[in-house]
Design a protein around this motif. Structure first.
Motif, mmCIF file in Angstrom:
data_model
loop_
_atom_site.group_PDB
_atom_site.id
_atom_site.type_symbol
_atom_site.label_atom_id
_atom_site.label_comp_id
_atom_site.label_asym_id
_atom_site.label_seq_id
_atom_site.Cartn_x
_atom_site.Cartn_y
_atom_site.Cartn_z
ATOM 1 N N VAL A 18 -10.050 1.239 -18.654
ATOM 2 C CA VAL A 18 -9.191 1.408 -19.827
ATOM 3 C C VAL A 18 -8.796 2.876 -19.994
ATOM 4 C CG1 VAL A 18 -9.154 1.258 -22.352
ATOM 5 C CG2 VAL A 18 -10.060 -0.649 -21.003
ATOM 6 N N ALA A 19 -9.755 3.778 -19.861
ATOM 7 C CA ALA A 19 -9.462 5.207 -20.005
ATOM 8 C C ALA A 19 -8.447 5.672 -18.958
ATOM 9 C CB ALA A 19 -10.758 6.018 -19.903
ATOM 10 N N LEU A 20 -8.618 5.234 -17.712
ATOM 11 C CA LEU A 20 -7.685 5.604 -16.644
ATOM 12 C C LEU A 20 -6.282 5.090 -16.942
ATOM 13 C CD1 LEU A 20 -7.062 6.735 -13.775
ATOM 14 C CD2 LEU A 20 -7.712 4.477 -12.896
ATOM 15 N N LEU A 21 -6.163 3.846 -17.337
ATOM 16 C CA LEU A 21 -4.853 3.253 -17.603
ATOM 17 C C LEU A 21 -4.155 3.921 -18.782
ATOM 18 C CD1 LEU A 21 -5.643 -0.501 -16.985
ATOM 19 C CD2 LEU A 21 -4.243 1.005 -15.577
ATOM 20 N N MET B 241 -2.449 1.109 -7.841
ATOM 21 C CA MET B 241 -2.263 0.636 -9.199
ATOM 22 C C MET B 241 -0.833 0.093 -9.329
ATOM 23 S SD MET B 241 -2.823 2.728 -12.752
ATOM 24 C CE MET B 241 -4.475 3.144 -12.246
ATOM 25 N N PRO B 242 -0.675 -1.054 -9.956
ATOM 26 C CA PRO B 242 0.674 -1.609 -10.098
ATOM 27 C C PRO B 242 1.555 -0.701 -10.948
ATOM 28 C CG PRO B 242 -0.989 -3.276 -10.557
ATOM 29 C CD PRO B 242 -1.704 -1.959 -10.461
ATOM 30 N N PRO B 243 2.860 -0.754 -10.727
ATOM 31 C CA PRO B 243 3.771 0.048 -11.547
ATOM 32 C C PRO B 243 3.890 -0.539 -12.952
ATOM 33 C CG PRO B 243 5.013 -1.319 -10.023
ATOM 34 C CD PRO B 243 3.551 -1.505 -9.687
ATOM 35 N N ALA B 244 4.173 0.338 -13.914
ATOM 36 C CA ALA B 244 4.363 -0.089 -15.301
ATOM 37 C C ALA B 244 5.323 0.881 -15.966
ATOM 38 C CB ALA B 244 3.032 -0.118 -16.041
ATOM 39 N N GLN B 245 6.235 0.356 -16.753
ATOM 40 C CA GLN B 245 7.214 1.182 -17.450
ATOM 41 C C GLN B 245 6.844 1.287 -18.927
ATOM 42 O OE1 GLN B 245 9.576 2.667 -15.661
ATOM 43 N NE2 GLN B 245 8.706 1.618 -13.897
ATOM 44 N N PRO B 246 7.122 2.441 -19.548
ATOM 45 C CA PRO B 246 6.874 2.568 -20.989
ATOM 46 C C PRO B 246 7.534 1.439 -21.765
ATOM 47 C CG PRO B 246 7.461 4.691 -20.055
ATOM 48 C CD PRO B 246 7.680 3.664 -18.966
ATOM 49 N N ASP C 148 4.844 -9.079 -20.666
ATOM 50 C CA ASP C 148 5.757 -8.956 -19.519
ATOM 51 C C ASP C 148 5.035 -9.281 -18.213
ATOM 52 O OD1 ASP C 148 8.113 -7.875 -20.925
ATOM 53 O OD2 ASP C 148 6.782 -6.175 -21.328
ATOM 54 N N ARG C 149 3.774 -8.901 -18.120
ATOM 55 C CA ARG C 149 2.966 -9.105 -16.909
ATOM 56 C C ARG C 149 1.503 -9.310 -17.300
ATOM 57 N NH1 ARG C 149 7.444 -8.574 -15.437
ATOM 58 N NH2 ARG C 149 8.391 -7.291 -13.820
ATOM 59 N N VAL C 150 0.781 -9.951 -16.405
ATOM 60 C CA VAL C 150 -0.681 -9.995 -16.487
ATOM 61 C C VAL C 150 -1.209 -9.423 -15.185
ATOM 62 C CG1 VAL C 150 -2.742 -11.451 -16.599
ATOM 63 C CG2 VAL C 150 -0.765 -11.985 -18.047
ATOM 64 N N TRP C 151 -1.966 -8.355 -15.289
ATOM 65 C CA TRP C 151 -2.615 -7.773 -14.117
ATOM 66 C C TRP C 151 -3.961 -8.454 -13.921
ATOM 67 C CZ3 TRP C 151 -2.048 -1.709 -14.576
ATOM 68 C CH2 TRP C 151 -0.684 -1.376 -14.493
ATOM 69 N N TRP C 152 -4.095 -9.177 -12.835
ATOM 70 C CA TRP C 152 -5.360 -9.809 -12.462
ATOM 71 C C TRP C 152 -6.171 -8.736 -11.727
ATOM 72 C CZ3 TRP C 152 -6.492 -15.375 -12.083
ATOM 73 C CH2 TRP C 152 -5.535 -16.178 -12.714
ATOM 74 N N MET C 153 -7.087 -8.101 -12.415
ATOM 75 C CA MET C 153 -7.858 -7.001 -11.842
ATOM 76 C C MET C 153 -9.118 -7.557 -11.166
ATOM 77 S SD MET C 153 -7.369 -4.102 -14.808
ATOM 78 C CE MET C 153 -8.529 -4.932 -15.875
ATOM 79 N N VAL C 154 -9.062 -7.671 -9.856
ATOM 80 C CA VAL C 154 -10.195 -8.184 -9.076
ATOM 81 C C VAL C 154 -11.193 -7.043 -8.943
ATOM 82 C CG1 VAL C 154 -10.909 -9.235 -6.909
ATOM 83 C CG2 VAL C 154 -8.628 -9.731 -7.844
ATOM 84 N N THR C 155 -12.350 -7.213 -9.572
ATOM 85 C CA THR C 155 -13.326 -6.127 -9.657
ATOM 86 C C THR C 155 -14.214 -6.055 -8.414
ATOM 87 O OG1 THR C 155 -15.035 -7.472 -10.683
ATOM 88 C CG2 THR C 155 -13.435 -6.441 -12.151
ATOM 89 N N PRO C 156 -14.731 -4.852 -8.139
ATOM 90 C CA PRO C 156 -15.694 -4.722 -7.040
ATOM 91 C C PRO C 156 -16.951 -5.556 -7.304
ATOM 92 C CG PRO C 156 -14.915 -2.561 -7.743
ATOM 93 C CD PRO C 156 -14.398 -3.569 -8.739
ATOM 94 N N GLY C 157 -17.268 -5.795 -8.573
ATOM 95 C CA GLY C 157 -18.438 -6.597 -8.940
ATOM 96 C C GLY C 157 -18.824 -6.323 -10.370
ATOM 97 N N GLU D 204 -9.389 -0.962 -9.128
ATOM 98 C CA GLU D 204 -10.686 -0.441 -9.575
ATOM 99 C C GLU D 204 -11.563 -0.056 -8.375
ATOM 100 O OE1 GLU D 204 -11.819 -2.454 -13.757
ATOM 101 O OE2 GLU D 204 -11.510 -3.855 -12.098
ATOM 102 N N ALA D 205 -11.500 -0.837 -7.308
ATOM 103 C CA ALA D 205 -12.275 -0.510 -6.108
ATOM 104 C C ALA D 205 -11.762 0.779 -5.479
ATOM 105 C CB ALA D 205 -12.203 -1.657 -5.097
ATOM 106 N N ARG D 206 -10.461 0.919 -5.424
ATOM 107 C CA ARG D 206 -9.864 2.125 -4.829
ATOM 108 C C ARG D 206 -10.255 3.386 -5.609
ATOM 109 N NH1 ARG D 206 -5.412 1.862 -1.692
ATOM 110 N NH2 ARG D 206 -4.907 3.889 -0.876
#
Length: 195
Positions: A93-96, A1-6, A38-47, A81-83
């Protein structure tokens, strides 16, 4: 998961990206600029559970293609998400939210995805957990606004002029953004390549 600061404002842009293309880049960049992310996370999904996986390229190939398309410090390609063996966006969303409680996440989607959003697993949970930015796509401008989700969430829509405030808004909150558009689609590119 990419790093993110409060305190960071991070857009979550998920998709199969099979393949990624200029239209995806326009959606991500329009949202980033207009929302002040600040960033856009391109979340490549398993499907995508709502799509056929028969012609889905391996996730490593798709992740590499996103990296090639969207370089730079504002774009963060990831396949977490695959990991984590996540199948549904609501679980992402819940995990993040658990892992990064001080980060201001915004869900980003093209207008074509908004039309079928009501079919997503726990879509209402997503809408009440994060603000949503919908970016216009060709052929979707008028028809998508009469779809189920925009009707259900109509009173929570911000005017486009207030888009920069969206990341700090308490959900449900959403905005429909207009900007440059591309007629390119992953389906069209696969057809052109004989896939």
């Amino acid at each position: 998961m990419p790093p993110a600061q409060p305190g960071m404002r991070i857009g979550l842009f998920g998709g199969s990206f099979n393949p990624p293309h200029e239209g995806h880049l326009l959606v991500a960049e329009t949202a980033r600029r207009r929302l002040g992310l600040d960033r856009v996370w391109w979340m490549v999904t398993p499907g995508n559970p709502l799509k056929d996986h028969g012609k889905l390229r391996p996730i490593g190939e798709r992740l590499a293609a996103v990296r090639a398309l969207a370089p730079g410090r504002h774009s963060v390609p990831t396949a977490f998400e695959a990991r984590h063996r996540i199948r549904y966006s609501a679980d992402t969303v819940a995990l993040l939210r658990r892992r990064h409680p001080g980060v201001h996440f915004v869900w980003i989607m093209g207008a074509d995805s908004l039309a079928s959003f009501h079919r997503w697993q726990d879509w209402r949970e997503i809408a009440t957990s994060l603000p949503i930015a919908v970016v216009d796509r060709p052929g979707s401008t008028l028809s998508v606004l009469s779809a189920i989700t925009p009707q259900v969430l109509a009173r929570f829509r911000l005017p486009e002029t207030a888009a920069r405030a969206l990341p700090l808004r308490q959900p449900p909150a959403w905005v429909f953004l207009h900007g440059p558009r591309s007629t390119v689609s992953s389906t069209l590119l696969r057809r052109q390549n004989g896939d």
